[in-house]
Design a protein around this motif. Structure first.
Motif, PDB file in Angstrom:
ATOM      1  N   TYR A 204      12.458  -3.590   8.592  1.00 47.36           N
ATOM      2  CA  TYR A 204      12.868  -4.394   7.437  1.00 47.36           C
ATOM      3  C   TYR A 204      11.783  -4.491   6.377  1.00 47.36           C
ATOM      4  CZ  TYR A 204      16.494  -5.764  10.717  1.00 47.36           C
ATOM      5  OH  TYR A 204      17.531  -5.737  11.616  1.00 47.36           O
ATOM      6  N   LYS A 205      10.530  -4.344   6.794  1.00 47.53           N
ATOM      7  CA  LYS A 205       9.421  -4.402   5.846  1.00 47.53           C
ATOM      8  C   LYS A 205       8.341  -3.451   6.326  1.00 47.53           C
ATOM      9  CE  LYS A 205       6.761  -8.009   5.727  1.00 47.53           C
ATOM     10  NZ  LYS A 205       6.259  -9.381   5.505  1.00 47.53           N
ATOM     11  N   PHE A 206       7.879  -2.571   5.415  1.00 48.73           N
ATOM     12  CA  PHE A 206       6.929  -1.539   5.813  1.00 48.73           C
ATOM     13  C   PHE A 206       5.805  -1.484   4.805  1.00 48.73           C
ATOM     14  CE2 PHE A 206       5.495   2.939   6.187  1.00 48.73           C
ATOM     15  CZ  PHE A 206       5.187   2.949   7.543  1.00 48.73           C
ATOM     16  N   LEU A 207       4.582  -1.468   5.305  1.00 49.84           N
ATOM     17  CA  LEU A 207       3.379  -1.355   4.475  1.00 49.84           C
ATOM     18  C   LEU A 207       2.748  -0.006   4.765  1.00 49.84           C
ATOM     19  CD1 LEU A 207       0.647  -4.047   3.924  1.00 49.84           C
ATOM     20  CD2 LEU A 207      -0.014  -1.758   4.661  1.00 49.84           C
ATOM     21  N   PHE A 208       2.494   0.778   3.696  1.00 49.84           N
ATOM     22  CA  PHE A 208       1.954   2.123   3.879  1.00 49.84           C
ATOM     23  C   PHE A 208       0.742   2.328   2.998  1.00 49.84           C
ATOM     24  CE2 PHE A 208       2.068   6.810   3.045  1.00 49.84           C
ATOM     25  CZ  PHE A 208       1.795   7.199   4.355  1.00 49.84           C
ATOM     26  N   ASN A 209      -0.373   2.747   3.615  1.00 51.12           N
ATOM     27  CA  ASN A 209      -1.594   3.050   2.896  1.00 51.12           C
ATOM     28  C   ASN A 209      -1.625   4.541   2.598  1.00 51.12           C
ATOM     29  OD1 ASN A 209      -4.436   3.729   2.341  1.00 51.12           O
ATOM     30  ND2 ASN A 209      -4.858   1.623   2.928  1.00 51.12           N
ATOM     31  N   THR A 210      -1.543   4.908   1.326  1.00 52.86           N
ATOM     32  CA  THR A 210      -1.459   6.312   0.941  1.00 52.86           C
ATOM     33  C   THR A 210      -2.785   7.047   1.092  1.00 52.86           C
ATOM     34  OG1 THR A 210      -1.898   5.746  -1.366  1.00 52.86           O
ATOM     35  CG2 THR A 210       0.412   5.858  -0.674  1.00 52.86           C
TER      36      THR A 210
ATOM     37  N   TYR B 209       3.296  -1.206  -5.472  1.00 49.86           N
ATOM     38  CA  TYR B 209       2.166  -0.339  -5.186  1.00 49.86           C
ATOM     39  C   TYR B 209       0.933  -0.804  -5.934  1.00 49.86           C
ATOM     40  CZ  TYR B 209      -0.740   3.792  -4.573  1.00 49.86           C
ATOM     41  OH  TYR B 209      -1.775   4.640  -4.248  1.00 49.86           O
ATOM     42  N   ASN B 210      -0.186  -0.917  -5.170  1.00 47.99           N
ATOM     43  CA  ASN B 210      -1.464  -1.314  -5.736  1.00 47.99           C
ATOM     44  C   ASN B 210      -2.419  -0.142  -5.596  1.00 47.99           C
ATOM     45  OD1 ASN B 210      -3.976  -2.405  -6.370  1.00 47.99           O
ATOM     46  ND2 ASN B 210      -3.479  -4.406  -5.500  1.00 47.99           N
TER      47      ASN B 210
ATOM     48  N   VAL C  48      -2.164   0.626  -1.281  1.00 47.58           N
ATOM     49  CA  VAL C  48      -1.152   0.076  -0.382  1.00 47.58           C
ATOM     50  C   VAL C  48       0.178  -0.068  -1.111  1.00 47.58           C
ATOM     51  CG1 VAL C  48      -0.458  -1.954   0.941  1.00 47.58           C
ATOM     52  CG2 VAL C  48      -2.800  -1.084   1.107  1.00 47.58           C
ATOM     53  N   ALA C  49       1.246   0.418  -0.458  1.00 49.37           N
ATOM     54  CA  ALA C  49       2.597   0.252  -0.973  1.00 49.37           C
ATOM     55  C   ALA C  49       3.378  -0.625   0.003  1.00 49.37           C
ATOM     56  CB  ALA C  49       3.290   1.601  -1.124  1.00 49.37           C
ATOM     57  N   ASN C  50       3.903  -1.739  -0.476  1.00 50.79           N
ATOM     58  CA  ASN C  50       4.784  -2.592   0.303  1.00 50.79           C
ATOM     59  C   ASN C  50       6.223  -2.216  -0.030  1.00 50.79           C
ATOM     60  OD1 ASN C  50       3.068  -4.785   1.741  1.00 50.79           O
ATOM     61  ND2 ASN C  50       2.219  -4.688  -0.332  1.00 50.79           N
ATOM     62  N   VAL C  51       6.960  -1.771   0.984  1.00 51.44           N
ATOM     63  CA  VAL C  51       8.323  -1.283   0.782  1.00 51.44           C
ATOM     64  C   VAL C  51       9.288  -2.283   1.409  1.00 51.44           C
ATOM     65  CG1 VAL C  51       9.894   0.661   1.071  1.00 51.44           C
ATOM     66  CG2 VAL C  51       7.431   1.067   0.892  1.00 51.44           C
TER      67      VAL C  51
ATOM     68  N   LYS D 246      -3.164   0.614 -12.379  1.00 51.21           N
ATOM     69  CA  LYS D 246      -3.062   0.840 -10.942  1.00 51.21           C
ATOM     70  C   LYS D 246      -2.070  -0.078 -10.241  1.00 51.21           C
ATOM     71  CE  LYS D 246      -7.522   2.922  -9.909  1.00 51.21           C
ATOM     72  NZ  LYS D 246      -8.659   2.935  -8.980  1.00 51.21           N
ATOM     73  N   HIS D 247      -1.271  -0.775 -10.981  1.00 54.35           N
ATOM     74  CA  HIS D 247      -0.328  -1.698 -10.349  1.00 54.35           C
ATOM     75  C   HIS D 247       1.044  -1.513 -10.966  1.00 54.35           C
ATOM     76  CE1 HIS D 247       1.038  -6.066  -9.402  1.00 54.35           C
ATOM     77  NE2 HIS D 247       1.493  -5.188  -8.507  1.00 54.35           N
ATOM     78  N   MET D 248       2.033  -1.192 -10.110  1.00 52.91           N
ATOM     79  CA  MET D 248       3.394  -1.019 -10.588  1.00 52.91           C
ATOM     80  C   MET D 248       4.389  -1.474  -9.521  1.00 52.91           C
ATOM     81  SD  MET D 248       1.920   1.942  -9.428  1.00 52.91           S
ATOM     82  CE  MET D 248       1.326   2.514 -10.999  1.00 52.91           C
ATOM     83  N   GLU D 249       5.577  -1.771  -9.979  1.00 49.32           N
ATOM     84  CA  GLU D 249       6.662  -2.203  -9.096  1.00 49.32           C
ATOM     85  C   GLU D 249       7.844  -1.269  -9.326  1.00 49.32           C
ATOM     86  OE1 GLU D 249       8.814  -6.380  -7.710  1.00 49.32           O
ATOM     87  OE2 GLU D 249       7.662  -6.271  -9.593  1.00 49.32           O
ATOM     88  N   CYS D 250       8.421  -0.765  -8.223  1.00 45.79           N
ATOM     89  CA  CYS D 250       9.472   0.247  -8.284  1.00 45.79           C
ATOM     90  C   CYS D 250      10.792  -0.344  -7.802  1.00 45.79           C
ATOM     91  CB  CYS D 250       9.105   1.451  -7.422  1.00 45.79           C
ATOM     92  SG  CYS D 250       7.490   2.162  -7.814  1.00 45.79           S
TER      93      CYS D 250
END
Length: 390
Positions: free
Chosen positions: A129-135, A103-104, A109-112, A79-83
């Motif tokens: 400049y920094k965006f946090l998105f809860n899928t 992404y966790n 939550v994805a920190n972009v 459940k944890h990856m970095e893109c």
């Protein structure tokens, strides 16, 4: 017999596993515990005291109804990856673009991150400049400054929140809005991207296109009704008047305000102060109607004198001499036009049937005789020898 029982037990175990994964026929699908993924190339790499999976080429992840694509990624756990590279997160109508994302799957939550993160939802676009998105909740959060463009409107703030389900943006700290109807600055604003309806809070300053200035500590703007609503510490400044009230409903196009609580109107042009607890105000020509303990003070700064008046209800109206003269001139012009039109109608009337003078020309003898003088009559009598001596 023992071998048959063993095979049967294994088949039951496999069937139970499949039932648990599918949730049974017709049952609701459970939340995925593993993030689905694909890539052109996958290979293991060492990571700390364990290993990770490196993915390269057309990488895609799927989790909580969201799809994440990128050029390459590292999968540290289920459940944890970095893109990395051309990161795109898509959930329903929301698209998030960046250079890198973390992404966790546990928290959804994805920190972009990027030099400039872009979030697109229909005709609205957010740059930050920094965006946090809860899928899972479809809620985003931005910091370090953000700009939202929505048709002809533009919002700016230091930080804020984006709710994709109802297309609402909450802007916090040093908020600015620029639109065709008004410009706004304040501490915080809740703005709906579909209706352009705005709720504003502390230290809000508004300049509208009609040249008016409004201040409020709480209120809203309804674009459809062109209505500013102030529910705390309202103030209006026009070219000629200042208006204070606890609560204000200000209809922008009509220049009409409904005032409630601690009303004070200062007409600096006509040197009048008005007070009350309920009333209405019209920007043009500057009239006001006051009830609930109304009072008026007329003051003269040159002589240092004032006149106080109070009543159950009061109506203040403005007399503009220039406007009165213009109105009278317009009325006179309308009257002259009416008379000219009426005379033309009389001259153009055809003679009535059976008229005794029908066919007589204007120069007929009967008309000339009526217009003749007394001396002309006496001359005719001498010639006929019928003059009487007195």
């Amino acid at each position: 017999m023992r071998r048959f029982l063993t095979i049967a037990f294994v088949l039951l175990a496999v069937g139970a596993t499949m039932f648990a994964r599918t949730g049974g026929r017709g049952a609701a699908q459970p939340e995925k515990k593993v993030v689905d993924l694909k890539a052109d190339v996958m290979y293991p790499i060492e990571f700390r005291d364990t290993s990770a999976v490196c993915l390269v080429g057309n990488v895609a992840f799927y989790h909580s109804g969201a799809v994440i694509t990128c050029d390459s990624a590292v999968r540290y756990s289920e459940k944890h990856m970095e893109c990395f590279g051309n990161v795109l997160i898509n959930k329903n109508d929301t698209y998030v673009y960046g250079d890198r994302a973390d992404y966790n799957g546990e928290t959804h939550v994805a920190n972009v991150y990027s030099d400039l993160v872009k979030v697109v939802d229909g005709d609205a676009t957010l740059y930050t400049y920094k965006f946090l998105f809860n899928t899972k909740t479809n809620v985003g959060e931005f910091a370090d400054g953000g700009v939202v463009t929505n048709r002809e409107n533009q919002l700016e703030s230091d930080r804020g929140y984006y709710y994709a389900n109802d297309r609402t943006v909450i802007c916090v700290d040093r908020v600015e809005i620029r639109s065709e109807e008004y410009d706004l600055t304040g501490d915080s604003v809740v703005y709906n991207l579909t209706t352009d309806h705005a709720y504003y809070f502390r230290h809000t300053n508004i300049w509208n296109t009609q040249g008016d200035y409004l201040y409020a500590d709480r209120g809203s703007y309804d674009k459809g009704g062109e209505l500013y609503t102030v529910t705390e510490n309202g103030y209006i400044l026009t070219e000629k008047q200042e208006v204070w009230s606890d609560s204000i409903d200000y209809y922008k196009l009509a220049g009409h305000a409904v005032l409630r609580g601690n009303i004070q109107i200062d007409d600096t042009e006509h040197k009048v102060l008005a007070f009350g607890d309920f009333g209405e105000y019209w920007k043009e020509p500057g009239n006001a109607f006051l009830t609930r303990r109304p009072a008026v003070v007329s003051y003269d700064t040159s002589q240092g004198d004032s006149l106080f008046m109070a009543a159950d209800s009061m109506f203040l109206y403005t007399i503009d001499p220039a406007r009165l003269r213009a109105d009278s001139l317009r009325a006179a012009a309308r009257a002259a036009d009416s008379l000219r039109t009426d005379s033309l109608r009389v001259d153009s009337l055809a003679p009535a049937a059976g008229d005794s003078v029908q066919g007589v020309r204007p120069e007929a003898p009967i008309v000339a005789a009526r217009r003749g003088s007394l001396s002309e009559g006496r001359g005719d009598a001498k010639r006929n020898g019928t003059e009487h001596k007195q």
